[in-house]
Each structure stands twice: as C-alpha cells, then as structure tokens.
Design a protein around this motif. Sequence first.
Motif, PDB file in Angstrom:
ATOM      1  N   PRO A 134       0.826  -1.213   0.000  1.00  0.00           N
ATOM      2  CA  PRO A 134       0.000   0.000   0.000  1.00  0.00           C
ATOM      3  C   PRO A 134       0.859   1.261   0.000  1.00  0.00           C
ATOM      4  CG  PRO A 134       0.036  -1.006   2.171  1.00  0.00           C
ATOM      5  CD  PRO A 134       0.719  -1.974   1.253  1.00  0.00           C
ATOM      6  N   LEU A 135       0.334   2.301  -0.580  1.00  0.00           N
ATOM      7  CA  LEU A 135       1.061   3.569  -0.658  1.00  0.00           C
ATOM      8  C   LEU A 135       1.347   4.127   0.731  1.00  0.00           C
ATOM      9  CD1 LEU A 135       2.136   5.360  -2.958  1.00  0.00           C
ATOM     10  CD2 LEU A 135       0.041   6.706  -2.780  1.00  0.00           C
ATOM     11  N   SER A 136       0.483   3.828   1.687  1.00  0.00           N
ATOM     12  CA  SER A 136       0.674   4.309   3.054  1.00  0.00           C
ATOM     13  C   SER A 136       1.920   3.737   3.716  1.00  0.00           C
ATOM     14  CB  SER A 136      -0.550   3.969   3.908  1.00  0.00           C
ATOM     15  OG  SER A 136      -0.775   2.560   3.921  1.00  0.00           O
ATOM     16  N   ALA A 137       2.451   2.624   3.175  1.00  0.00           N
ATOM     17  CA  ALA A 137       3.659   2.022   3.745  1.00  0.00           C
ATOM     18  C   ALA A 137       4.855   2.961   3.641  1.00  0.00           C
ATOM     19  CB  ALA A 137       3.978   0.699   3.045  1.00  0.00           C
ATOM     20  N   LEU A 138       4.836   3.883   2.684  1.00  0.00           N
ATOM     21  CA  LEU A 138       5.933   4.845   2.550  1.00  0.00           C
ATOM     22  C   LEU A 138       6.058   5.721   3.795  1.00  0.00           C
ATOM     23  CD1 LEU A 138       5.485   6.022  -1.156  1.00  0.00           C
ATOM     24  CD2 LEU A 138       7.135   4.362  -0.267  1.00  0.00           C
ATOM     25  N   ASP A 168       6.120   2.569   7.129  1.00  0.00           N
ATOM     26  CA  ASP A 168       7.270   1.668   7.037  1.00  0.00           C
ATOM     27  C   ASP A 168       8.183   2.188   5.922  1.00  0.00           C
ATOM     28  OD1 ASP A 168       9.068  -0.377   7.176  1.00  0.00           O
ATOM     29  OD2 ASP A 168       7.725  -1.941   6.414  1.00  0.00           O
ATOM     30  N   PRO A 169       8.827   3.349   6.147  1.00  0.00           N
ATOM     31  CA  PRO A 169       9.529   4.049   5.058  1.00  0.00           C
ATOM     32  C   PRO A 169      10.657   3.262   4.411  1.00  0.00           C
ATOM     33  CG  PRO A 169      10.081   5.001   7.190  1.00  0.00           C
ATOM     34  CD  PRO A 169       8.937   4.069   7.428  1.00  0.00           C
ATOM     35  N   ILE A 219      18.679  10.641   5.170  1.00  0.00           N
ATOM     36  CA  ILE A 219      19.533  10.212   6.299  1.00  0.00           C
ATOM     37  C   ILE A 219      18.797   9.283   7.255  1.00  0.00           C
ATOM     38  CG2 ILE A 219      20.796  11.036   8.318  1.00  0.00           C
ATOM     39  CD1 ILE A 219      21.649  13.467   6.679  1.00  0.00           C
ATOM     40  N   PRO A 220      17.565   9.605   7.703  1.00  0.00           N
ATOM     41  CA  PRO A 220      16.872   8.662   8.598  1.00  0.00           C
ATOM     42  C   PRO A 220      16.625   7.297   7.957  1.00  0.00           C
ATOM     43  CG  PRO A 220      15.851  10.815   8.714  1.00  0.00           C
ATOM     44  CD  PRO A 220      16.814  10.862   7.574  1.00  0.00           C
ATOM     45  N   ILE A 221      16.258   7.282   6.663  1.00  0.00           N
ATOM     46  CA  ILE A 221      16.027   6.002   5.992  1.00  0.00           C
ATOM     47  C   ILE A 221      17.310   5.189   5.939  1.00  0.00           C
ATOM     48  CG2 ILE A 221      15.490   4.923   3.767  1.00  0.00           C
ATOM     49  CD1 ILE A 221      13.384   7.044   3.339  1.00  0.00           C
ATOM     50  N   TYR A 222      18.432   5.856   5.656  1.00  0.00           N
ATOM     51  CA  TYR A 222      19.708   5.142   5.623  1.00  0.00           C
ATOM     52  C   TYR A 222      20.081   4.606   7.009  1.00  0.00           C
ATOM     53  CZ  TYR A 222      24.704   4.308   5.676  1.00  0.00           C
ATOM     54  OH  TYR A 222      25.937   3.735   5.882  1.00  0.00           O
TER      55      TYR A 222
END
Length: 447
Positions: A172-176, A179-180, A282-285
Amino acid sequence: MEKGSRLSFNANNQIFLNPVWLALYLGMCAYAILKGRPEISVAMFLSIAGWTRNVMLGPIVQNYLLLATTYAAVLVRFYHRPKEIGEWLPRHNRAIILWMLLWWIWMAVLLQEFHPPKLANLRPQLYVFLIAPLSALLTFAKSLDRLKIFAVTYIITTIIGGYAALAALKIPLSALIFDPTLGGYPASHLRIANYHLFAYNFAIALIMIVGMLAQTRGLLWLIGLLGAAAYCAQFLLLAGSRQSIGGALFVVLLFAIWGLFHPSSSKPRLLLLLSTILGVGIPIYLLAPNLVVRSGESGLFEAFDLVGDRSHLWISGWEAFIESPMWGTGFVYPYSHNMFVSVLAEQGVVGAVFMLGYFYFLLLQSQVVFNGRGEDERAIWRMTFFGIIVFGMAHGLASGSPVSVRHLYWAGALLWWQCEMVRPSAIPALPFASRVISARTSQSQTA
C-alpha cells in the motif's frame, strides 16, 4: 493475471489499466493532440520508458501510442502556427545533426553486421527510445511555458511509476509513511531487475524539482514540490541504485552551489529543499543501511568505491577494444559497466570519435550555463538540463552505454535550444564592396 483494485499485472510484469486509469491516460493523449502539446506526451513517454514495465492498451504497448500522439500533436501545432516550422532548430552548431546521424548509422551497421545476443533489446533502445523522441523535443524547447509543462508531466508520471512499482508488490502507498524502508515487505530493489533504469527517473525528476523550486514563488507550488522531492528521494533509496543516488546527490549539491551565486534563484527555497532531501534520506539510511551498503562491504566508502568494484570489468572491456580497435566487438562484448569503456569495446575507435564529438558539442553548450547571461528563468532551465547531463555522465562511470543513457541526448537537445536564446548564431558581415557602395550612397545623399 493478478488483479488489484487499481492496476493489474500479468506474468510478464505488464501493466493493465482499469477503466479510470485508462480514461485518464487516453484523455491526456487526446488533450495533447487537440491542443498541439507534444511536451505532454513526450514527457510521459520518456518517464514510462524508465518504469521497466510496459503499459498495455489492449494489444498495443504504450510506447507506440505515445510516439504517435507526440507527432500528431506536433502536426497540429504547426498547422495552427505554420510560421514556427522554420524555428524548430537552433541556428548555431547545426552540424551536430549530421554528426549524430552518422553516429546512429554506425551503431545500426554494427547491430546489423554482428547480430549481438541482445539485438532484440538494443534495436528498440536505439530507434524507439533514443532517436524517435528527439526531434519532437526540439519543437517546443524554445518556449518556457512548454518546458514547465514538460517538467511537471515528467515528475507526475515518475511519481505514478513509483506507485505502480508498489502496486506490483501489493504494497500500500501508506507504507511509505508507516514503514519508510519497506522492511516489512520482501522488496529488495523493489524486486525490479533493471533497478538502475528505474532509479534514473527519480534522480532526473529530483533535478527538475530543484530547478522548478529555484524559480517558483507560490506557497502551494512550494509544498507540492517539496513533497515530490521527498517522494523521489525515498524511492531512490528504496531502488538501491547507488550510482543514481551518488549522481543525483552530486548534481543537487552542484545546483545548490550555483544557486548561491545566481541572483535569480531563491536561496531559502534551495536550502529548504536540501533539508527536505537530507531529512528523508539520512533517517532512511540509518534505519536500513542495507539499502546502500551491501553484504560484505564495510561502509559507505566501500559501497561507492567504483574502482575496487568495477575495475576488473573495465580492464576486460579495454582488452576487448585492443583485440578489435577499429569497430570493437559490435555490441557482442559483455557489459563493461562503464559508458566510456563500453564505447571502445562495442564500437571501437570510430564510435569513440563520435562520442567525443558529441561531448565537445555539449561542452560548447555548457559555456553559457555559468556566465550569467540571458533571462534569469532560462538560466535556471539551462542549469537544470546541464545537471541532467552531468548526472548521466556521473552514473555512466558505473554503468550504461551510449544507447541506454538516453537522457544524455534529450537533455542535450533541450540545453541546445536554451543556449540559442543566449548565443544565437552570428550574422555574417557584409562584403567589403557593399560597405563601400553604401558609404558612397550616403555621401551623395548628404551632398
């Protein structure tokens, strides 16, 4: 066929549109033709080509429908404005047209004579995706309004391409948001085989967003562009194409440095954009370093170490060139993961000369990017297209070939026209005898 509430995918990963999406798609094509707007359909064509999935309209692939739409729109535009037919080519450096035609003929001859194993893929890359859209781009590159529509359409189509990639995985698009890193889903490289090609779209869209943000003043535009930038930055990381991540970051920083010294760019907006990109990246990494750093690598330095990772492939490509220096291997040699080495290995000295000639043409166009002449708004667009070219050369060090890195050409064509608005071809001086006659005539009139 797997059916979802919005998009359907068959076993070959082809996309089938539901009635709503199909109506929007055909509506955009009809609007582009009726209004003479080739910039809409060609932007859709260039972006969808990077989705790595074909959009099917019954038995018809979207590529041919969009190309037909593009040139029908060109004809409609010239029908209503016939005087513009003679204005679709810049007046300076026109020799590049013959130069590129000769290079493409050379590539076509090599493909015909050597019949490489991937001939079925190489021919469409050359004829359909690289050559076919270029002349249509030149018909609207002079107009700033049409360039904006082209950029906005490309960005929106790329955003939809990200949505399609998630839909193929039933994410789902909301996962971005929730759950990025998509850590809760089996989504390594978004399960796309050619994830580099997919990532190019988001890097190019991000560069366009920087250019538009540097000149946009409205609050709604600001919010929309920042949101699009965050979306593109996130998909760059999710795709895991390190060459695209590195190339895009380099160009964005280059654009920011240029903006600091250019009076027309909005410094606070560029700073806000950089903060947005870094605030997402940066947070995703930190949450999922495996998106960038692969198993067995010690950290970012090793992850972006091209020499250690690809040098043995470059050496193999060089050895293939030495064995056949004149015409190379005719695209038969396995991929050397370097655009410049690939030219030598696949096309020999002849292909390398053509490539150097094209790079010289790009260098000539790039001279006006940093000199501050011309309209401020056009200066930003020149920097945007220059940035896309730099991105193509940067990631070309890690992979790509003169056939596959097509943004190196369409961005070059758009930059060519923007340079024309600053540096038109010189008007030839009148012959000396005419000046003498003119001077005598003026003297007799005075007497």
